[in-house]
Design an enzyme around this catalytic site. Structure first.
Site, PDB file in Angstrom:
ATOM      1  CE  LYS A 170      -0.350  -0.228   5.032  1.00 17.33           C
ATOM      2  NZ  LYS A 170      -1.213  -0.584   6.183  1.00 17.33           N
ATOM      3  CE1 TYR A 227      12.982  32.005   1.366  1.00 18.66           C
ATOM      4  CE2 TYR A 227      13.294  29.626   1.261  1.00 18.66           C
ATOM      5  CZ  TYR A 227      12.972  30.835   0.640  1.00 18.66           C
ATOM      6  OH  TYR A 227      12.646  30.843  -0.679  1.00 18.66           O
TER       7      TYR A 227
END
Ligand code: PLP
Length: 371
Positions: free
Chosen positions: A34, A266
């Site tokens: 999955k 940043y």
């Protein structure tokens, strides 16, 4: 600009399957693929293990259909069964086995015209997780309804799932096993009972009495420990004899000089305490690397560990190589997957589980299969 690569070792995958065969020689294996095989590439993993393992487990009908369309022949089980919007006839058309965990699914089968003995099912018992499955006091009535359905093949397989198999001192797992066995013993006609399956990775590695007929390795198949890695437990999958299947890597874009006292990235959240050399690396949260990673989380460059500095951005991160470094543009950077840098450790640094770290990798990171 990113050239993030998810490198997948087929030989490591095969090694891990062999580990499970040795750990549980009497059990069949349901390989869980999955979530795009925990970002390892569902189709390639299933193609490699087709008819090597005994079953595949997926979460959604669409995943099962896709595996059939690429020619996968092994039995495929929908772990959450079919959904309200799904047409149960597709289960038969694509030869998919389904978990049955709720009354709505039984009613839908009762209302759908399917030929006799056309559907393999796994009756899901809620043995204590309280997510999917029939509660012990409801089971006999619902089990009988399934038995009465013409389309359902007999015998009927029985499945359950542990809530706390990763907690080695918890009584919950023993309680769930006892609840499972009480249900099995309560069925008057034992010939109606097919295969039994309870253990996912935690059960496989820590609770041998839960192995039963079919084990369901997910994260451990990919060579990652299901147990949380932290100060008090530094065991990784390698310590359990498994090999990491994924190496997550990229490369240095450029190397630059950086002066003592200068901040960077940043928000300028990191400041250099010495003159140094920085690598600008093609990896960011746009590839799935966590933005909120602990300060000084390492990456591996030219066989040594060096720290990420400043804030991880969408496409890039900065790494402090040290003043005397000779690394250069194009050199490989490994984020996890080698012995020095197991994904369990990065998960601990990110505040996420290894499950989440793996499954959140993005499409921009390209899969490549080796050996
Ligand atoms: C995801 C899942 C597994 C595999 O779990 P791991 O902890 O990754 O081994 C097994 N069984 C069911 C029902 C699942 O949903």
């Amino acid at each position: 600009m990113s050239i993030a690569t998810i490198e997948i070792s087929i030989s490591a995958l095969q090694h891990n399957v062999n580990v499970f065969r040795k750990l549980s020689p009497a059990s069949q294996i349901m390989a869980i693929v999955k979530a795009n095989a925990y970002s390892h590439g569902k189709n390639a993993i299933a193609s490699t293990l087709d008819r090597v393992v005994d079953y595949f487990g997926v979460a959604r009908l669409e995943e099962g259909i896709e595996l059939r369309k690429i020619g996968i022949e092994s039995p495929i089980v929908l772990l959450e069964g079919f959904f309200r919007h799904d047409d149960p006839r597709q289960l038969v058309d694509y030869n998919l086995q389904t978990v049955i965990h709720c009354i709505e699914q039984i009613e839908k089968l009762q209302a759908t015209d399917l030929s006799a003995n056309s559907l393999d099912v796994w009756f899901k018992l809620d043995s204590g997780m309280h997510r999917l499955g029939f509660r012990p006091e409801q089971t006999n009535a619902y089990f009988q309804q399934l038995v009465d359905l013409d389309c359902v093949k007999k015998p009927i397989n029985i499945i359950s799932h542990f809530s706390s198999a990763d907690e080695l001192n918890s009584a919950q797992t023993l309680h769930q096993i006892a609840t499972f066995d009480a249900f099995i013993n309560s069925i008057a006609d034992q010939s109606l009972l097919g295969k039994q399956s309870i253990a996912a990775s935690g059960g496989i590695l820590a609770w041998p009495m839960s192995h039963r007929d079919v084990i369901r390795p997910g994260i451990a198949l990919y060579g990652v420990s299901p147990f949380s890695y932290n100060e008090s437990n530094k065991a990784t999958a390698a310590d359990l004899g498994l090999k990491s299947v994924m190496t997550f890597k990229s490369e240095i874009i450029t190397v630059r000089e950086h002066k003592k006292g200068e901040s960077l990235g940043y928000g300028l959240i990191w400041q250099a305490e010495r003159d140094t050399r920085l690598a600008v690396v093609a990896m960011g949260y746009g590839d799935g690397y966590p933005r909120d990673i602990l300060a000084n989380t390492p990456v591996s460059i030219n066989h040594r560990l060096v720290p990420i500095v400043g804030r991880v951005a969408m496409d890039m991160m900065l790494v402090d190589l040290g003043p005397t470094a000779t690394d250069k543009a194009g050199d490989e950077v490994i984020f996890w997957g080698n012995d020095a840098l197991p994904v369990e450790k990065i998960a601990d640094h990110s505040g996420m589980s290894a499950y989440e770290l793996l499954t959140r990798l993005t499409e921009r990171a390209k899969l490549r299969y080796v050996d």
